[in-house]
Scaffold this motif. Structure first.
Motif, mmCIF file in Angstrom:
data_model
loop_
_atom_site.group_PDB
_atom_site.id
_atom_site.type_symbol
_atom_site.label_atom_id
_atom_site.label_comp_id
_atom_site.label_asym_id
_atom_site.label_seq_id
_atom_site.Cartn_x
_atom_site.Cartn_y
_atom_site.Cartn_z
ATOM 1 N N UNK A 1 0.836 -1.212 0.000
ATOM 2 C CA UNK A 1 0.000 0.000 0.000
ATOM 3 C C UNK A 1 0.866 1.255 0.000
ATOM 4 N N UNK A 2 1.945 1.235 0.767
ATOM 5 C CA UNK A 2 2.843 2.395 0.794
ATOM 6 C C UNK A 2 3.514 2.596 -0.568
ATOM 7 N N UNK A 3 3.911 1.502 -1.207
ATOM 8 C CA UNK A 3 4.523 1.603 -2.535
ATOM 9 C C UNK A 3 3.529 2.162 -3.548
ATOM 10 N N UNK A 4 2.258 1.755 -3.444
ATOM 11 C CA UNK A 4 1.229 2.294 -4.333
ATOM 12 C C UNK A 4 1.045 3.788 -4.102
ATOM 13 N N UNK B 1 1.438 6.717 -6.865
ATOM 14 C CA UNK B 1 0.376 7.704 -7.130
ATOM 15 C C UNK B 1 0.908 9.125 -7.004
ATOM 16 N N UNK B 2 1.711 9.381 -5.992
ATOM 17 C CA UNK B 2 2.280 10.721 -5.812
ATOM 18 C C UNK B 2 3.199 11.072 -6.970
ATOM 19 N N UNK B 3 4.038 10.123 -7.392
ATOM 20 C CA UNK B 3 4.929 10.374 -8.531
ATOM 21 C C UNK B 3 4.130 10.682 -9.776
ATOM 22 N N UNK B 4 3.052 9.928 -9.991
ATOM 23 C CA UNK B 4 2.225 10.136 -11.179
ATOM 24 C C UNK B 4 1.554 11.511 -11.143
ATOM 25 N N UNK B 5 1.125 11.961 -9.961
ATOM 26 C CA UNK B 5 0.438 13.249 -9.827
ATOM 27 C C UNK B 5 1.397 14.424 -9.979
#
Length: 115
Positions: free
Chosen positions: A102-105, A109-113
């Motif tokens: 979950x932390x890796x996801x 998500x933050x990198x993608x945003x």
């Protein structure tokens, strides 16, 4: 290394009696386990990047790589709070892997945003 793994799978078989079929079975068992975990925790368990070696083909010793990875995982689970380390180390493995995935996801998500 495969003999060591096989003795974990077949504790009643002495290492000198490990046959080729038993060694191959240990190899396939370990490979299928890695594949199973990669499907269960796709964000956390990812293939290593090709940048793990430099141009001369140097890669750090596997023990060093595993030690660094283990410390990073413990730190991720404790949030950097060393008073939580004992609780993390006694945590159920499945729960820890679920949390790390979950932390890796979240990081993905933050990198993608931010792109």
């Amino acid at each position: 290394m495969l003999s060591h793994l096989a003795t974990l799978l077949y504790p009643k078989v002495k290492s000198r009696h490990l046959t080729t079929p038993l060694l191959l079975n240990a190899f396939y068992w370990f490979s299928s386990l890695k594949h199973y975990f990669a499907r269960l925790f796709p964000h956390f368990l990812q293939p290593m990047s090709s940048s793990s070696e430099d141009l001369l083909g140097y890669a750090p010793p596997i023990g060093e790589v595993l030690w660094t990875a283990m410390n990073a995982q413990i730190r991720a689970l404790t949030g950097g709070d060393i008073t939580k380390e004992e609780a993390v180390l006694s945590m159920d493995t499945w729960r820890a892997l679920t949390e790390l995935d979950a932390k890796a996801k979240e990081v993905e998500d933050i990198k993608r945003q931010t792109k």
